[in-house]
Design an enzyme around this catalytic site. Structure first.
Site, PDB file in Angstrom:
ATOM      1  N   TYR A  40      31.905  14.061 -21.124  1.00 13.06           N
ATOM      2  CA  TYR A  40      31.083  12.989 -20.558  1.00 13.06           C
ATOM      3  C   TYR A  40      30.159  13.538 -19.472  1.00 13.06           C
ATOM      4  O   TYR A  40      28.958  13.264 -19.453  1.00 13.06           O
ATOM      5  CB  TYR A  40      32.000  11.908 -19.989  1.00 13.06           C
ATOM      6  CG  TYR A  40      31.297  10.785 -19.275  1.00 13.06           C
ATOM      7  CD1 TYR A  40      30.638   9.791 -19.981  1.00 13.06           C
ATOM      8  CD2 TYR A  40      31.308  10.705 -17.878  1.00 13.06           C
ATOM      9  CE1 TYR A  40      29.998   8.742 -19.321  1.00 13.06           C
ATOM     10  CE2 TYR A  40      30.680   9.664 -17.217  1.00 13.06           C
ATOM     11  CZ  TYR A  40      30.026   8.695 -17.933  1.00 13.06           C
ATOM     12  OH  TYR A  40      29.395   7.663 -17.283  1.00 13.06           O
ATOM     13  N   LYS A  88      26.022  13.614 -19.393  1.00  8.00           N
ATOM     14  CA  LYS A  88      25.250  12.935 -18.352  1.00  8.00           C
ATOM     15  C   LYS A  88      24.394  13.918 -17.561  1.00  8.00           C
ATOM     16  O   LYS A  88      23.284  13.577 -17.111  1.00  8.00           O
ATOM     17  CB  LYS A  88      26.179  12.156 -17.432  1.00  8.00           C
ATOM     18  CG  LYS A  88      26.817  10.932 -18.083  1.00  8.00           C
ATOM     19  CD  LYS A  88      25.766   9.911 -18.501  1.00  8.00           C
ATOM     20  CE  LYS A  88      26.394   8.598 -18.928  1.00  8.00           C
ATOM     21  NZ  LYS A  88      25.377   7.565 -19.266  1.00  8.00           N
TER      22      LYS A  88
END
Length: 257
Positions: free
Chosen positions: A147, A151
């Site tokens: 994740y 990002k």
């Protein structure tokens, strides 16, 4: 700060931050195309034009833009908010290629494809792009390694596009929230539930103790409408000379400017 008369396309709009952005924009007089794989009753209730597509597919973001332009005539603001993350409690070596690919399809490539598809309309209208990133893109943790990487890529993309598109009339900025009280944290199948089960506590107990444990000097999680307010400010004319920025909203957890 009014967005009256503007048209926004908001991805991941059925709940959480995306729903708060759609709600706030409509309250300011904007028209909103709310994109999600499953359209929630809440999204319909706020008056958004629903667009049901799977943004994790190669064709999904382009189809969402096409439907939004056909229904609303064009796009002034693109908000890339859709996201997905899981707690990787078994460590880096247990994360499969399929899991890595899914994380990047949702968190990064959906934005790449949506921006590419919306670019003609955004150029025509001299619009704005706001990407919802995460503090994990700046401050990675092992439990969210895929994740955080996705990002970080999204934030980097925004800065590169700000450099390219700024002279052509399109501003590109990012908002990086910390833990926010959305279904991703307090929902039945969210990361909060996973962490609570691993620690032998309830979700309510986990979230009550998280601010102190993680160093939120405000003493609480961020609320979706607070993130939405920042997104809508960056989308508005009040921020017309802000370009290539990444704003953190995390209750003081990261303690950076």
């Amino acid at each position: 700060m009014s967005l009256s008369g503007k048209t926004l396309l908001v991805t991941g709009a059925s709940q959480g931050i995306g729903l708060a952005v759609a709600t706030g924009a409509i309250a300011q007089g904007a028209r909103v195309a709310g994109v999600a794989r499953t359209i929630s009753p809440a999204l319909k209730a706020v008056g958004a034009h629903p667009v049901a597509v799977d943004l994790a597919t190669a064709e999904g973001p382009g189809e969402a833009v096409r439907q939004a332009v056909d229904a609303l005539g064009g796009i002034d603001v693109l908000v890339n908010n859709v996201g997905a993350f899981e707690a990787r409690l078994e460590g880096f070596g247990a994360i499969t290629d399929t899991q890595w690919q899914h994380t990047f399809e949702v968190n990064f490539f959906s934005a790449v494809r949506a921006i590419r598809a919306a670019l003609p309309s955004l150029l025509e209208r001299q619009g704005a792009i706001v990407n919802v990133s995460s503090i994990r893109g700046r401050f990675p943790q092992p439990g969210t390694v895929d994740y955080g990487a996705s990002k970080a890529a999204l934030t980097n993309l925004g800065k590169a596009l700000a450099e390219e598109l700024g002279p052509r009339g399109i501003r590109v900025n990012s908002v990086s929230p910390g833990p926010t009280r959305t279904p991703a944290w307090d929902g039945e199948h969210g990361i909060g539930a996973t962490l609570a089960a691993a620690s032998g506590s309830t979700v309510a107990e986990l979230l009550a103790g998280l601010p102190a444990k993680a160093g939120f000097n405000t003493g609480r999680l961020t609320e979706p409408d607070e993130v939405a307010a920042l997104v809508l400010f960056l989308a508005s004319g009040q921020a017309r000379n802000i370009n290539g920025a990444d704003y953190i909203i995390d209750g003081g957890q990261s303690k950076t400017a």
